[in-house]
Design a protein around this motif. Structure first.
Motif, PDB file in Angstrom:
ATOM      1  N   GLN A 140     -61.561 -56.926  99.910  1.00 13.49           N
ATOM      2  CA  GLN A 140     -61.509 -56.758  98.466  1.00 13.49           C
ATOM      3  C   GLN A 140     -61.060 -58.044  97.774  1.00 13.49           C
ATOM      4  OE1 GLN A 140     -62.450 -53.301  97.470  1.00 13.49           O
ATOM      5  NE2 GLN A 140     -63.072 -53.743  99.574  1.00 13.49           N
ATOM      6  N   SER A 141     -61.229 -58.078  96.475  1.00 13.97           N
ATOM      7  CA  SER A 141     -60.878 -59.272  95.705  1.00 13.97           C
ATOM      8  C   SER A 141     -59.384 -59.590  95.772  1.00 13.97           C
ATOM      9  CB  SER A 141     -61.303 -59.100  94.239  1.00 13.97           C
ATOM     10  OG  SER A 141     -60.681 -57.947  93.670  1.00 13.97           O
ATOM     11  N   ASP A 142     -58.559 -58.563  96.015  1.00 12.70           N
ATOM     12  CA  ASP A 142     -57.115 -58.803  96.103  1.00 12.70           C
ATOM     13  C   ASP A 142     -56.672 -59.179  97.508  1.00 12.70           C
ATOM     14  OD1 ASP A 142     -57.434 -56.435  97.423  1.00 12.70           O
ATOM     15  OD2 ASP A 142     -56.119 -55.252  96.130  1.00 12.70           O
ATOM     16  N   ASN A 144     -57.022 -57.340 100.231  1.00 10.95           N
ATOM     17  CA  ASN A 144     -56.903 -56.172 101.088  1.00 10.95           C
ATOM     18  C   ASN A 144     -58.268 -55.790 101.658  1.00 10.95           C
ATOM     19  OD1 ASN A 144     -54.167 -55.990 100.624  1.00 10.95           O
ATOM     20  ND2 ASN A 144     -54.409 -54.567  98.900  1.00 10.95           N
TER      21      ASN A 144
END
Length: 379
Positions: A140-142, A144
């Motif tokens: 994911q972009s974060d 994670n």
């Protein structure tokens, strides 16, 4: 610690899949357990609707690698950025020796064309049962990961050392073998009952038995090769066999040329120690064309009987071709002869020394931390 990798089976540290030269960034992470326990690693997000690997297959198994492949719904292929593999030794239902805070079992690799090869000597050992499961992941972009459910659990069994690995062991053994000393007899120590049984129920013949599990865990002869153990080491000060033995006070002696001659093939079998300074080399003596000889061909490195660092048989030109024999001084040789041996070819006598049971190598485990006799594959 060597970083385990996913590759095409070559020695390059750059991971590959099939003939695709795409680099793989492989790392270790602590994922959720297959049983559903929450991971302490916060990089794993909630499970999402990602395709679960189906029909997982393990092929091309060696002592320290395997190739893995599976079927998957291609419609979500673009969403998948990584594969997670959960690799475990198969012990029993609630056992996993690898689950340790410093050595997690979960491997992560970039999603690449399948199949791919998983290689890493510090988490794969030869002759060992393993289980593996796979899940797909989307980074994911974060930072994670979103993950799928785990695939079915697949079991597989790693292979013996290959001849390449045995050549590595051979090279290490040659480095510590020491100078050669002359000898004239092979000998075998046992309890008196052993020789009584040989005379009474085996037609006076010592019979080959399946080799035990002593030595390197990956040795291809353990539990498979049939033979009779002999020794040939001599005491430095007397030139004769030692009077002490861990195997019994009765000793069968036979002239060396009865077992070792120009019609005998010699093979290197193993090199190991048992948490002591003493190192052992296992050699196989197999009459040419015998079942033992056929077993060893292609499995074990063959040695020149007249020119090697452990055990030699040479002809003396000045004495009408008389055979002379030498053994390495600085290692203890365990010689396996692959055919029956008649007691009438030698003699049995009681020795005067001690029976040092603690020195027995029966099913002895190799020291996995010894830098002298280990190679860079699973112990």
């Amino acid at each position: 610690m060597e970083v385990p990798r996913v590759d095409d089976g070559t020695s390059s540290p750059v991971s590959r899949c099939d003939d695709m030269m795409e680099n793989l960034n492989l790392d270790l992470i602590q994922l959720s357990d297959r049983e559903g326990n929450n991971s302490q690693d916060r990089s794993i997000a909630e499970k999402q609707d990602l395709p679960v690997p189906q029909n997982v297959k393990i092929t091309n198994i060696t002592c320290d690698s395997f190739k893995i492949n599976w079927d998957m719904d291609c419609r979500a292929k673009d969403r998948i950025t990584n594969y997670f593999l959960d690799l475990n030794k198969k012990e029993h239902n609630n056992s996993n020796k690898f689950k340790h805070k410093d050595v997690p079992t979960k491997l992560v690799a970039k999603a690449v064309p399948l199949p791919m090869t998983v290689r890493g000597h510090w988490f794969l050992s030869p002759r060992t049962d393993y289980t593996v499961a796979v899940q797909t992941a989307s980074k994911q972009s974060d930072g994670n990961y979103a993950v799928s459910e785990w695939s079915e659990i697949i079991e597989f069994y790693t292979a013996d050392y290959s001849t390449v690995h045995l050549e590595q062991l051979l090279e290490k053994a040659e480095g510590v073998a020491g100078r050669m000393l002359s000898f004239s007899v092979f000998y075998r120590n046992q309890q008196e009952d052993y020789f009584n049984k040989t005379r009474e129920t085996q037609d006076n013949r010592m019979l080959p038995a399946v080799k035990d599990n002593s030595g390197s865990h990956g040795s291809p002869i353990s539990g498979k090769l049939e033979g009779i153990y002999f020794s040939c080491n001599t005491e430095f000060n007397t030139g004769k066999p030692p009077q002490d033995s861990p195997y019994g006070r009765y000793r069968f002696e036979i002239q060396a040329e009865a077992l070792f001659n120009t019609k005998t093939n010699l093979y290197f079998g193993d090199f190991y120690c048992m948490y002591t300074a003493y190192h052992y080399v296992i050699l196989v003596l197999a009459p040419e064309g015998s079942p033992g000889d056929l077993f060893c061909k292609g499995r074990l490195p063959a040695l020149d009987i007249s020119d090697n660092r452990f055990l030699t048989c040479t002809q003396e030109e000045e004495e009408e071709g008389r055979l002379v024999f030498h053994h390495a001084q600085d290692v203890t040789l365990e010689v396996i002869y692959t055919e029956p041996v008649d007691l009438a070819l030698g003699s049995v006598e009681e020795i005067q020394g001690h029976q040092l049971s603690s020195m027995s190598t029966i099913n002895a485990k190799k020291d996995p931390s010894c830098k002298t006799c280990n190679i860079s594959v699973g112990r």
